[in-house]
Design a protein around this motif. Structure first.
Motif, short mmCIF file in Angstrom:
data_model
loop_
_atom_site.label_atom_id
_atom_site.label_comp_id
_atom_site.label_asym_id
_atom_site.label_seq_id
_atom_site.Cartn_x
_atom_site.Cartn_y
_atom_site.Cartn_z
N THR A 65 0.87 -1.18 0.00
CA THR A 65 0.00 0.00 0.00
C THR A 65 0.89 1.22 0.00
O THR A 65 2.11 1.13 0.17
CB THR A 65 -0.89 0.07 1.26
OG1 THR A 65 -0.06 0.33 2.40
CG2 THR A 65 -1.67 -1.21 1.47
N LYS A 66 0.27 2.37 -0.15
CA LYS A 66 0.96 3.64 0.04
C LYS A 66 1.30 3.78 1.52
O LYS A 66 0.75 3.10 2.37
CB LYS A 66 0.03 4.81 -0.31
CG LYS A 66 -0.26 5.00 -1.76
CD LYS A 66 -0.98 6.34 -1.96
CE LYS A 66 -2.18 6.52 -1.02
NZ LYS A 66 -2.86 7.81 -1.12
N ILE A 93 0.79 5.97 4.74
CA ILE A 93 -0.22 6.95 5.16
C ILE A 93 0.06 7.47 6.57
O ILE A 93 0.76 6.82 7.35
CB ILE A 93 -1.65 6.36 5.11
CG1 ILE A 93 -1.77 5.12 5.99
CG2 ILE A 93 -2.06 6.06 3.68
CD1 ILE A 93 -3.21 4.65 6.18
N THR A 144 -5.99 3.71 3.03
CA THR A 144 -5.57 3.32 1.68
C THR A 144 -5.82 1.83 1.52
O THR A 144 -6.10 1.13 2.50
CB THR A 144 -4.07 3.65 1.46
OG1 THR A 144 -3.73 3.39 0.10
CG2 THR A 144 -3.17 2.79 2.34
#
Ligand SMILES: [Cu+2]
Length: 181
Positions: A136-137, A139, A145
């Motif tokens: 995932t990104k 955050i 996300t």
């Protein structure tokens, strides 16, 4: 009429008790915590269908460097699997960023080490790292996300883990991934 007002008062008390439980560390900012609580209710409603799906999971992370999910079991009948990551804290990603990165257990240390060199602009993951199955990104507090990946990328004979590659987090923030029938 008296009973009716009493019920409203009780409901209000229950509500404030709930938001107090959700935000135990926010007694320094009472007005904004009310806003944060109502915002998070909206987010939970929006992601509710995702949680109900057996081919997805929701992982909450916080300012104390924790994932609330310790292990993920993926049914082999799932073609794709979605992990939604939510950061329930308030600290910005520069100081308390979280992501979810998946690799073989045997690749984890190297992925984490190369991630530190990759820096925050690359979400602490080496660009095009072939050992990374999915990510995932990165955050920060209040953000959410998700990532969806093909379950076929996970070999049944291999051991996998998911972890956060923010420097210093992987030891605490990690868990096993298993494929189940
Ligand atoms: Cu983290």
């Amino acid at each position: 009429m008296k009973t009716y007002l009493g019920l409203i008062a009780a409901a209000a008390l229950t509500l404030s008790a709930c938001s107090g439980e959700n935000k135990p560390a926010e007694n320094t900012a009472a007005p904004s915590s009310t806003v944060a609580a109502s915002e998070s209710v909206t987010v939970v409603e929006a992601s509710a269908p995702v949680v109900a799906d057996e081919c997805s999971t929701l992982i909450n992370s916080n300012d104390a460097m924790q994932f609330d999910v310790k292990e993920i079991s993926i049914k082999s009948s799932c073609k794709q699997y979605t992990i939604t990551l939510k950061h329930t804290g308030t600290i910005a990603k520069q100081a308390m960023g979280h992501n979810v990165v998946i690799s073989k257990v045997s690749d984890k240390d190297a992925v984490v080490k190369d991630g530190i060199d990759a820096n925050i602009e690359a979400d602490y993951v080496k660009p095009n790292d072939e050992r990374v199955v999915a990510q995932t990104k990165l955050i920060g507090g209040g953000e959410e996300t998700s990532v969806t990946f093909d379950v076929a990328k996970l070999a049944k004979s291999e051991a996998y883990e998911y972890f956060c590659t923010f420097p210093g987090h992987a030891a605490l923030m990690s868990g096993k991934i298993t494929i189940v029938e």
